[in-house]
Design an enzyme around this catalytic site. Structure first.
Site, PDB file in Angstrom:
ATOM      1  N   SER A  73      39.739  40.738  37.617  1.00 54.04           N
ATOM      2  CA  SER A  73      40.187  41.078  38.895  1.00 54.04           C
ATOM      3  C   SER A  73      39.059  42.123  39.879  1.00 54.04           C
ATOM      4  O   SER A  73      39.510  42.204  41.188  1.00 54.04           O
ATOM      5  CB  SER A  73      41.476  41.638  38.864  1.00 54.04           C
ATOM      6  OG  SER A  73      42.497  40.828  39.112  1.00 54.04           O
ATOM      7  N   LYS A  76      37.468  40.751  42.906  1.00 59.56           N
ATOM      8  CA  LYS A  76      38.099  40.340  44.169  1.00 59.56           C
ATOM      9  C   LYS A  76      37.552  41.477  45.112  1.00 59.56           C
ATOM     10  O   LYS A  76      37.711  40.878  46.398  1.00 59.56           O
ATOM     11  CB  LYS A  76      39.611  40.540  43.892  1.00 59.56           C
ATOM     12  CG  LYS A  76      40.203  39.591  42.729  1.00 59.56           C
ATOM     13  CD  LYS A  76      41.558  39.836  42.398  1.00 59.56           C
ATOM     14  CE  LYS A  76      42.198  38.833  41.520  1.00 59.56           C
ATOM     15  NZ  LYS A  76      43.590  39.264  40.873  1.00 59.56           N
ATOM     16  N   TYR A 198      37.056  30.686  41.628  1.00 59.25           N
ATOM     17  CA  TYR A 198      37.635  31.910  41.290  1.00 59.25           C
ATOM     18  C   TYR A 198      37.615  32.537  39.679  1.00 59.25           C
ATOM     19  O   TYR A 198      37.256  33.509  39.486  1.00 59.25           O
ATOM     20  CB  TYR A 198      39.161  31.753  41.686  1.00 59.25           C
ATOM     21  CG  TYR A 198      39.998  32.718  41.250  1.00 59.25           C
ATOM     22  CD1 TYR A 198      39.888  34.125  41.757  1.00 59.25           C
ATOM     23  CD2 TYR A 198      40.786  32.650  40.242  1.00 59.25           C
ATOM     24  CE1 TYR A 198      40.926  35.140  41.375  1.00 59.25           C
ATOM     25  CE2 TYR A 198      41.930  33.732  39.516  1.00 59.25           C
ATOM     26  CZ  TYR A 198      41.901  34.737  40.234  1.00 59.25           C
ATOM     27  OH  TYR A 198      42.512  35.818  39.817  1.00 59.25           O
ATOM     28  N   VAL A 268      42.141  42.844  34.233  1.00 57.02           N
ATOM     29  CA  VAL A 268      42.895  42.787  32.992  1.00 57.02           C
ATOM     30  C   VAL A 268      41.996  42.754  31.927  1.00 57.02           C
ATOM     31  O   VAL A 268      42.521  42.913  30.689  1.00 57.02           O
ATOM     32  CB  VAL A 268      43.664  41.354  32.858  1.00 57.02           C
ATOM     33  CG1 VAL A 268      44.976  41.478  33.539  1.00 57.02           C
ATOM     34  CG2 VAL A 268      42.822  40.168  33.148  1.00 57.02           C
TER      35      VAL A 268
HETATM   36  N1  GLN Z   1      44.268  41.225  36.920  1.00 51.68           N
HETATM   37  C1  GLN Z   1      43.455  40.519  36.543  1.00 51.68           C
HETATM   38  O1  GLN Z   1      42.291  41.016  36.321  1.00 51.68           O
HETATM   39  C2  GLN Z   1      43.812  38.745  36.460  1.00 51.68           C
HETATM   40  C3  GLN Z   1      42.396  38.069  36.867  1.00 51.68           C
HETATM   41  C4  GLN Z   1      42.548  36.843  35.731  1.00 51.68           C
HETATM   42  N2  GLN Z   1      41.295  36.104  35.947  1.00 51.68           N
HETATM   43  C5  GLN Z   1      43.602  35.760  36.363  1.00 51.68           C
HETATM   44  O2  GLN Z   1      43.499  35.176  37.378  1.00 51.68           O
HETATM   45  O3  GLN Z   1      44.909  36.212  35.984  1.00 51.68           O
END
Ligand code: GLN
Length: 322
Positions: A73, A76, A198, A268
């Site tokens: 994430s 993002k 994504y 995550v």
């Molecule tokens: N919080 C995260 O890092 C989530 C990213 C993970 N690729 C997802 O889409 O669930």
């Protein structure tokens, strides 16, 4: 003498301080490694690194800071910057809001009235953001995304195919969000291409050192302090840092803003970046997560660093140069 004055006098004490922080939290075993993406469950939970890069390009780091992992994430933040450069602030605001959700990062929820995803730091908003990246086809869009990461990091980057495939095969929640947004006209067809991009951006390989350089680039008005390359137009840095500050730590964002007080983003795989504007970028990597999906050791280290160095944006005694 305050901690800040001591550090200004003797910068090597910052290295000694993060060495101590590392030793203090090395034995902390709380939290669990993310396993909803099967490939992520294979990580060594003991990995731990702290990196700090200041806007002069000076580096302080300890632990497994060369260990590669997928950015997840944290991507993002940077994809949002690319979308802003592609379309400008006004248009992006019509597709992705800037309101914290108070919900988990993977909540299937859109703004009741506008039907926009709440913000670009949660999955729904990030999928919408990524769907806006310009390019004539999927390959060009991926290459533009990788070029963008390259500027922030200062070296070639690549996507981990196993993690990408693992997430693409199991990411039904994200697919559900994309369908919901397609229904409301918030993203366009073909949604599979947006989802693939994504998942690819989430599977870009970085190490803790890279993340600190990326955070330092945001601290340095968009200029990578090691390569001096402009990674993002400086006028968009404030947009990015604002949403990081209010939304970057998901449903922990309020407490984080109160306690740590600087823009941040977690992922995550166990990374956290934090940006001290005009001063430095901080990154911590440790894969065990708390219930909200934030690295347990990462949160602890950032809390202590912020307190010790007086990093909170609204700190009464201003931070001296480090
Ligand atoms: N919080 C995260 O890092 C989530 C990213 C993970 N690729 C997802 O889409 O669930």
């Amino acid at each position: 003498m305050t901690n800040q004055e001591e550090l200004a006098r003797n910068p090597s004490s910052l290295q000694a301080y993060i060495d101590d922080l590392y030793s203090k939290y090395e034995s902390l075993q709380d939290g669990v490694v993310a396993n909803y993406i099967p490939e992520l469950a294979k990580v060594d939970p003991e990995l731990f690194a702290i990196s700090i890069v200041n806007v002069n390009g000076e580096i302080y780091e300890v632990g497994d800071y060369q260990q590669l992992f997928t950015i997840q994430s944290i991507s993002k933040v940077f994809a949002y910057g690319l979308a802003l450069m592609d379309h400008g602030r006004d248009y992006i605001l019509t597709r992705v809001g800037v309101e914290p959700t108070g919900d988990a990062f993977n909540a299937i929820v859109l703004d009741e009235q506008s039907k926009r995803p709440y913000n670009p730091m949660v999955n729904a908003g990030a999928i919408a953001t990524t769907s806006l990246i310009k390019g004539s086809d999927a390959t060009e869009r991926l290459n533009r995304m990788l070029d963008m990461f390259q500027k922030y990091i200062g070296r070639d980057v690549f996507v981990d195919i196993s993690v990408f495939t693992s997430e693409r095969t199991t990411g039904h929640r994200n697919r559900a969000m994309a369908h919901l947004m397609l229904n409301f006209g918030m993203i366009d067809k073909p949604i599979d291409e947006a989802l693939d991009l994504y998942f690819q951006q989430c599977a870009v390989m970085v190490n803790c050192h890279d993340l600190a350089v990326m955070a330092a680039t945001l601290a340095n008005k968009g200029v990578n302090p090691i390569t001096n390359e402009q990674a993002i137009k400086s006028c968009y840095v404030k947009d990015i840092l604002s949403v990081m500050y209010t939304c970057g730590m998901y449903n922990f964002a309020g407490e984080w803003a109160y306690k740590v007080g600087i823009p941040a983003k977690s992922g995550v795989s166990g990374g956290i970046i934090a940006v001290v504007p005009n001063k430095m970028g901080i990154a911590v990597f440790s894969p065990r997560l708390d219930a909200r999906g934030n690295s347990v050791r990462g949160v602890k280290v950032c809390e202590e660093l912020s307190q010790h160095l007086g990093l909170h944006l609204f700190e009464c005694s201003p931070l001296v140069n480090i």
